[in-house]
Design a protein around this motif. Structure first.
Motif: not given
Lengths: 251, 101
Positions: A108-115, B80-82, B88-89
């Motif tokens: 969650p809140y991560g980023f999918a680089s492979t997208s 990574i969530m942090a 995002a914030y």
């Protein structure tokens, strides 16, 4: 009705999660005014590579034995028992790279680089180009016999060569497209489903309990996406192996 | 009794070899006591695990190898969530705090 439209308008664009944003930018009149920028995809790629490196350095047994053995069997079965071994380090690092980046996208809140097609296409074009160079180096001009199917009538030859050539070139696109399209589709689906579920859940007391069903779907799809993260990196690696095999053995 | 006479008797009487006081006193008692002292000072019990050198050596000792666990995955996810939430914030959430889209 007003409240419904208000709550529905809370759904942000599902493509928002793939947006590339500048995190760090060097905007100085040096190096011919070159813009040096760290974007979020660059940042997450650095994070992914660091995780892969650190994990490889720290892991002592289980992690390495299972993944190592899996990739080794892919390389040995797809390319060649003896000649294929030399490609193992490349295939292994490719697998770990794609897998780690897929999994970072699942957080969650991560980023999918492979997208991002720019990433997957650059990997896939490099691989197919490298395999072509390998074939030309190994077989010289005989490499082009790859485009001639065995035992084809002479009259059909020009057409078949064209078709074979097109199919060879389309490997470039298909390899990268498959990975990115799968990741994009999964993330879009999850985002749309979870936004809807959130909106249903926040619209009333009864709705909260009614939305537990769609919520269970969201959770199930998350598990599916997790599986896809593994499967797609494995598929990518298997196809890379088969392209290398084609260049080495010419059918 | 003169010294010479004493000498004469001492040669006749056998020396007192086994006296109750000198029973346990070996010739190398001092050396033995040093050996005992050395061994009592040695660390007892099983040897403590060797510490891995390096920047992440302590982390490796804690979560990898013999004591392998899934905690590193949890640490990566939390980290990574942090980072992701901070981004995002900054880019998104703070603009929609009080007004929806």
């Amino acid at each position: 009705m007003v409240s419904l439209s208000n709550s529905l308008s809370f759904i942000s664009s599902p493509l928002d999660q793939f947006e590339i944003r500048t995190l760090l930018s060097l905007d100085a009149p040096i190096l011919a005014n070159m813009e040096i920028t760290v974007t979020n995809i660059g940042f997450y790629l650095i994070v992914g590579v660091s995780i892969a490196f650190i994990l490889n350095g720290l892991a002592t047994n289980y992690y390495q034995i299972t993944i190592y053995a899996t990739i080794h069997s892919i390389v040995v079965n797809q390319i060649n028992r003896t000649k294929g071994q030399i490609y193992f380090p490349f295939i292994f690092s490719l697998f770990i790279f794609i897998l780690v980046n897929n999994l970072i996208g699942m957080i969650p809140y991560g980023f999918a680089s492979t997208s991002h097609f720019v990433l997957t296409f650059s990997i896939s074009f490099t691989i197919v180009l490298g395999a072509t160079i390998l074939g030309l180096q190994k077989h010289g001009l005989e490499f082009f016999s790859l485009f001639v199917p065995a035992g084809c009538p002479l009259a059909l030859l020009p057409l078949l060569v064209l078709v074979e050539f097109l199919s060879y070139v389309s490997r470039n696109v298909s390899l990268g497209l498959r990975l990115a399209a799968n990741i994009v589709a999964g993330h879009l689906l999850l985002h749309i489903l979870s936004s809807l579920t959130y909106n249903i859940m926040t619209s009333g007391f009864i709705f909260f309990f009614m939305a537990l069903l769609p919520l269970s779907f969201v959770i199930a799809f998350s598990g599916l996406e997790l599986a896809i993260a593994f499967i797609q990196s494995q598929v990518f690696v298997v196809l890379t192996c088969s392209y290398i095999k084609d260049a080495l053995e010419l059918h | 009794m003169s010294f010479i006479a004493k000498r004469g008797i001492s040669t006749l009487i056998p020396p007192k070899v086994a006296s109750p006081a000198g029973l346990g006193a070996a010739k190398d008692a001092v050396r033995m006591s040093r050996v005992v002292d050395f061994y009592t000072k040695l660390p007892k019990g099983p040897a403590p695990p060797r510490k891995t050198p390096g920047l992440l050596g302590g982390y490796q000792d804690k979560y990898f190898g013999k004591k392998a666990s899934g905690m590193p995955i949890v640490h990566v996810i939390v980290g990574i969530m942090a980072i992701g939430y901070a981004q995002a914030y900054y880019f998104h959430i703070r603009h929609h705090k009080n007004n929806a889209h």
